[in-house]
Scaffold this motif. Sequence first.
Motif, PDB file in Angstrom:
ATOM      1  N   CYS A 566     -11.347   0.295  -4.940  1.00  0.00           N
ATOM      2  CA  CYS A 566     -10.201   1.211  -4.850  1.00  0.00           C
ATOM      3  C   CYS A 566      -8.883   0.443  -4.785  1.00  0.00           C
ATOM      4  CB  CYS A 566     -10.338   2.072  -3.596  1.00  0.00           C
ATOM      5  SG  CYS A 566     -11.827   3.052  -3.587  1.00  0.00           S
ATOM      6  N   MET A 567      -7.882   1.031  -5.422  1.00  0.00           N
ATOM      7  CA  MET A 567      -6.547   0.417  -5.398  1.00  0.00           C
ATOM      8  C   MET A 567      -5.504   1.471  -5.093  1.00  0.00           C
ATOM      9  SD  MET A 567      -6.189  -2.333  -8.352  1.00  0.00           S
ATOM     10  CE  MET A 567      -7.296  -1.888  -9.596  1.00  0.00           C
ATOM     11  N   LYS A 568      -4.425   1.042  -4.492  1.00  0.00           N
ATOM     12  CA  LYS A 568      -3.320   1.984  -4.295  1.00  0.00           C
ATOM     13  C   LYS A 568      -2.203   1.604  -5.268  1.00  0.00           C
ATOM     14  CE  LYS A 568      -1.236   1.398  -0.289  1.00  0.00           C
ATOM     15  NZ  LYS A 568      -0.999   1.036   1.121  1.00  0.00           N
ATOM     16  N   PRO A 569      -1.548   2.592  -5.866  1.00  0.00           N
ATOM     17  CA  PRO A 569      -0.569   2.280  -6.907  1.00  0.00           C
ATOM     18  C   PRO A 569       0.809   1.936  -6.352  1.00  0.00           C
ATOM     19  CG  PRO A 569      -0.851   4.641  -6.723  1.00  0.00           C
ATOM     20  CD  PRO A 569      -1.766   4.042  -5.713  1.00  0.00           C
ATOM     21  N   ARG A 577       3.508   6.838  -9.410  1.00  0.00           N
ATOM     22  CA  ARG A 577       4.285   5.595  -9.310  1.00  0.00           C
ATOM     23  C   ARG A 577       3.335   4.415  -9.343  1.00  0.00           C
ATOM     24  NH1 ARG A 577       8.447   4.455  -4.491  1.00  0.00           N
ATOM     25  NH2 ARG A 577       7.968   2.247  -4.725  1.00  0.00           N
ATOM     26  N   PHE A 578       3.525   3.566 -10.344  1.00  0.00           N
ATOM     27  CA  PHE A 578       2.613   2.448 -10.559  1.00  0.00           C
ATOM     28  C   PHE A 578       3.375   1.147 -10.329  1.00  0.00           C
ATOM     29  CE2 PHE A 578       0.164  -0.499 -13.226  1.00  0.00           C
ATOM     30  CZ  PHE A 578      -1.151  -0.129 -12.952  1.00  0.00           C
ATOM     31  N   ASP A 579       3.155   0.594  -9.149  1.00  0.00           N
ATOM     32  CA  ASP A 579       3.872  -0.638  -8.795  1.00  0.00           C
ATOM     33  C   ASP A 579       3.035  -1.834  -9.253  1.00  0.00           C
ATOM     34  OD1 ASP A 579       4.855  -2.852  -7.553  1.00  0.00           O
ATOM     35  OD2 ASP A 579       5.293  -1.841  -5.658  1.00  0.00           O
ATOM     36  N   VAL A 581       3.472  -5.020  -9.195  1.00  0.00           N
ATOM     37  CA  VAL A 581       3.297  -6.173  -8.289  1.00  0.00           C
ATOM     38  C   VAL A 581       2.168  -5.885  -7.297  1.00  0.00           C
ATOM     39  CG1 VAL A 581       4.440  -7.605  -6.542  1.00  0.00           C
ATOM     40  CG2 VAL A 581       5.730  -6.756  -8.534  1.00  0.00           C
ATOM     41  N   LEU A 582       2.232  -4.691  -6.743  1.00  0.00           N
ATOM     42  CA  LEU A 582       1.205  -4.306  -5.773  1.00  0.00           C
ATOM     43  C   LEU A 582      -0.180  -4.272  -6.434  1.00  0.00           C
ATOM     44  CD1 LEU A 582       0.905  -3.308  -2.808  1.00  0.00           C
ATOM     45  CD2 LEU A 582       0.926  -1.001  -3.714  1.00  0.00           C
ATOM     46  N   ILE A 583      -0.221  -3.765  -7.649  1.00  0.00           N
ATOM     47  CA  ILE A 583      -1.499  -3.677  -8.358  1.00  0.00           C
ATOM     48  C   ILE A 583      -2.034  -5.085  -8.659  1.00  0.00           C
ATOM     49  CG2 ILE A 583      -2.517  -3.057 -10.601  1.00  0.00           C
ATOM     50  CD1 ILE A 583      -2.360  -0.585  -9.009  1.00  0.00           C
ATOM     51  N   ARG A 584      -1.150  -5.959  -9.091  1.00  0.00           N
ATOM     52  CA  ARG A 584      -1.585  -7.330  -9.415  1.00  0.00           C
ATOM     53  C   ARG A 584      -2.199  -7.973  -8.162  1.00  0.00           C
ATOM     54  NH1 ARG A 584       2.857  -9.389 -11.520  1.00  0.00           N
ATOM     55  NH2 ARG A 584       2.284  -8.593 -13.577  1.00  0.00           N
ATOM     56  N   HIS A 585      -1.521  -7.760  -7.060  1.00  0.00           N
ATOM     57  CA  HIS A 585      -1.974  -8.281  -5.772  1.00  0.00           C
ATOM     58  C   HIS A 585      -3.416  -7.797  -5.490  1.00  0.00           C
ATOM     59  CE1 HIS A 585      -1.319  -9.064  -1.426  1.00  0.00           C
ATOM     60  NE2 HIS A 585      -1.970  -7.944  -1.237  1.00  0.00           N
ATOM     61  N   GLN A 586      -3.644  -6.521  -5.749  1.00  0.00           N
ATOM     62  CA  GLN A 586      -4.976  -5.975  -5.443  1.00  0.00           C
ATOM     63  C   GLN A 586      -6.032  -6.420  -6.455  1.00  0.00           C
ATOM     64  OE1 GLN A 586      -4.633  -1.646  -3.911  1.00  0.00           O
ATOM     65  NE2 GLN A 586      -2.698  -2.073  -4.901  1.00  0.00           N
ATOM     66  N   VAL A 587      -5.602  -6.512  -7.723  1.00  0.00           N
ATOM     67  CA  VAL A 587      -6.551  -6.990  -8.744  1.00  0.00           C
ATOM     68  C   VAL A 587      -7.059  -8.369  -8.323  1.00  0.00           C
ATOM     69  CG1 VAL A 587      -6.713  -7.831 -11.141  1.00  0.00           C
ATOM     70  CG2 VAL A 587      -5.605  -5.639 -10.651  1.00  0.00           C
TER      71      VAL A 587
END
Length: 954
Positions: A566-569, A577-579, A581-587
Amino acid sequence: REKTGANGIRLTMESALTARDRVGVQDFVLLENFTSEAAFIENLRKRFKENLIYTYIGSVLVSVNPYKELEIYSKQNMERYRGVSFYEVSPHLYAIADNSYRSLRTERKDQCILISGESGAGKTEATKKILQYYAVTCPASQQVETVKDRLLQSNPVLEAFGNAKTLRNDNSSRFGKYMDVQFDYRGAPVGGHILNYLLEKSRVVHQNHGERNFHIFYQLLEGGEEDLLRRLGLEKNPQQYHYLVKVYQIVSINDKNDWKIVRRALSIISFKDNEDLLSIVASVLHLGNVQFAADEQGNAQVTTENQIKYLARLLAVEGSVLRDALIHKKIIAKGEELISPLNLEQAAYARDALAKAIYGRTFSWLVNKVNKSLAYEVNEPFVCCTTVLGLLDIYGFEVFQHNSFEQFCINYCNEKLQQLFIELTLKSEQEEYESEGIAWEPVQYFNNKIICDLVEEKFKGIISILDEELFTQHKLADQKTRKSLGREEFRLLHYAGEVTYSVAGFLDKNNDLLFRNLKEVSVDGACSNAAQRGVGFKTGGATQFKNSLSKLMEILMSKEPSYIRCMKPNDAKQADRFDEVLIRHQVKYLGLMENLRVRRAGFAYRRKYEVFLQRYKSLCPETWPTWDGRPHDGVAVLVKHLGYKQEEYKMGRTKIFIRFPKTLFATEDALEVRKQSLGDAFNCCSVLLLAIAIQSWWRGTLGRRKAAKRKWAVETIRRFIKGFIYRNHPRCPENEYFLDYIRFSFLMNLKRNLPKNVLDKSWPTPPPSLCEASQLLRQLCMQNMVWTYCKRISPEWKQQLEQKVIASEIFKGKKDNYPQSVPRLFINTRNEEINAKVLQALDNEAIKYAVPVVKYDRKGYKARARQLLLTQNAAIIIEESKIKQRIDYGNLTGISVSSLSDNLFVLHVHCEDNKQKVPGLIHHFPTASRKGCKAQRAEDAAGLGGQTWCHGCN
Ligand SMILES: Nc1ncnc2c1ncn2[C@@H]1O[C@H](COP(=O)(O)OP(=O)(O)OP(=O)(O)O)[C@@H](O)[C@H]1O
């Protein structure tokens, strides 16, 4: 466009490929540039924009929290995923849930679904949705409904006590959860069990700015009835309590409403002693309000006597003992107990430690209670027949500015899960290659065993050292690292990246310090009735965690895993809202690129020959419209026609493996073109297409019928086995099918093997449950045979039998030649003959036995059988309705019959007194011949002289 947008459930992965430029690929393995993080994120972004929040990496589901309600969780959608193959529908939680469930049922192998992600990514929601999916789609019964209810209702209870509002999530689970759901042989959920990990107890006494304590405190104060609050000594206003002062009115939370839900849930999972539980909750609040002041010596003194009073009542401890325990500590030195006073700071620490300990144990107790209510109640050793599906909802990798003991434990846990994931993914890939007869190509991957060892190794590992004492990592670092590493820090190179941990407070947190005398107070007190029961106070948090984690790994290793990442956007909890930077961090922290690399190491795409051929057969004249040979050969012809190069694909035993996505895309594009031309041709060849449609419909129907038949067969066999196990029980739902079957078979067998005649004593052996019925049937059958036999009997034959019966009574066992005489028929065409024979018999035996010359008239006069019994004292007793005579054997001189057909015979007796009527005889029947029966005739008939007497004529 994907036809149905977010609801595009029915689209196969391939059919979505045509829209891939806009909506991305449904499976990351189809990314051409699979090593590019940017391409990965771009694919996620495209899909998120289209409300397509789920994407696969092979069989791993990646989910991005939409922060808005999507219409993809309806019952209708659940039905669409039920029993449907993984790739036939667009990616969804339900596909993972259904796939695991089907493997559980068909292979009878335990399953687990591992759900990970950072706080607010949607793990708990995913867990709940999976449980709801099972609640709706699994077979039901009264008992199952109760379990389903309890499984679902355990959530609000655990959330009330284990969740809190944090900056990242208004309903953040502050504990890790592993839940087992047990399924019976029919695939119905029949029980469950929950394991909890690392409750964030520090939240009880301290919350960061903008965060709250655990929900239950606010729910109790907001929703609790006046009466209840009075009993607990509480006021409605949370501001009154030090542990709750940072109260925030949150739009997304309605404590009053949630209180009702929790109360209801508590009653469903059979909590009778709610009040005990709430007393403990209240006691934590009172404890938080205990205040101290320093005396002249600087020693802490309790200043809030009122709180002590409430606490003493709620915890059922002596007030004075509790007061003393809060301001003193007991030390055991060299075997001696020393009591020393605490200063203000120490007393506050001791109070908070007690509050945390009480809450922590209460939570464990609560989980135990929930587990008891979820336990699968078996009345016999049938447990082995359940299969288990585990759901792990555990925090993802965490990296903050300041990383402490909690992050260390959480990240260690993720490190272990990653290790497990890599091992199992590689293993299953390898197994698939092996079973398909394709050579395995080794995969390079980051083996994080070294990190796990560093943390957990005996004696040398960080956890062991923590248990010993603090260690100095700083010394070991090189010059460059030392500069970036503080004195109280150490750094671990996790699979997800470097994390620097601050060791400040590590030891205290690890030891979970609670002064000895406080432990004694809490163990003695009322909390021992509830929260403390069965839960000891242990130390060494990291070691405990390590141990429970290694148990968890064992549990997971024994099951077939599925993964949901699971990821938060965005951090603002906003929809659409698709951030990046935050997504890259979680990936990165979810190790998704590594996942993809391992999955893509060999082939990007694989499909069963039948499925592949069905989709692409129109691209080759030899396979279009139908291919009659083996699907394998059809695919071989097809790919040859399409010009696949040798290195692009491999033919396995049942599947085709395509190495590069571009090969598949080219095929898909060709199909699009072909569809166009087929569409044009449709106008001319509509009849042909119609025929094809009918053909494919018919094939589908046949397929469905076959599948239904197979399903029915499996169900029947299962029912049969279950019934066999329960066969000796009284009739119950488990055995009714079996018993009906047994009864049917027994009756059919009986029908084929009924006794042939009255002398046939054979009878099929009944099953134990039908013994009584069989006995009754046997009697009925015999009665029926006798009745039929009697009905068919002719009067002559009847007469024969009657005579035989009488002969048997008289001669059986007394006359040597009786047995031989049985089959011989009496010749009764003429009375004289019978009588002559009888006489002869009597002569031979010198009148030793009575004479069976009983005759019945032809009109059916129901004469009673006379009994002529020669008794031991040699008398013959003759009984008739009106006469009862006794003739002494000694007086019997002879016997004779009438020459007429008058049914008379005469016994000759010797009688001294002629006038005496006795003994004389005898035997008359009111027949036609009797009319002519005169004494004279009797005299004549006697012929032998001597006294005769015909009773009938007299
Ligand atoms: N599939 C979804 N659809 C709509 N909203 C969702 C979905 N998943 C999560 N959310 C929203 O995100 C919030 C946070 O989700 P959830 O509590 O499941 O996160 P979590 O990963 O369990 O976090 P934590 O680790 O803090 O417990 C939910 O309260 C809900 O509002």
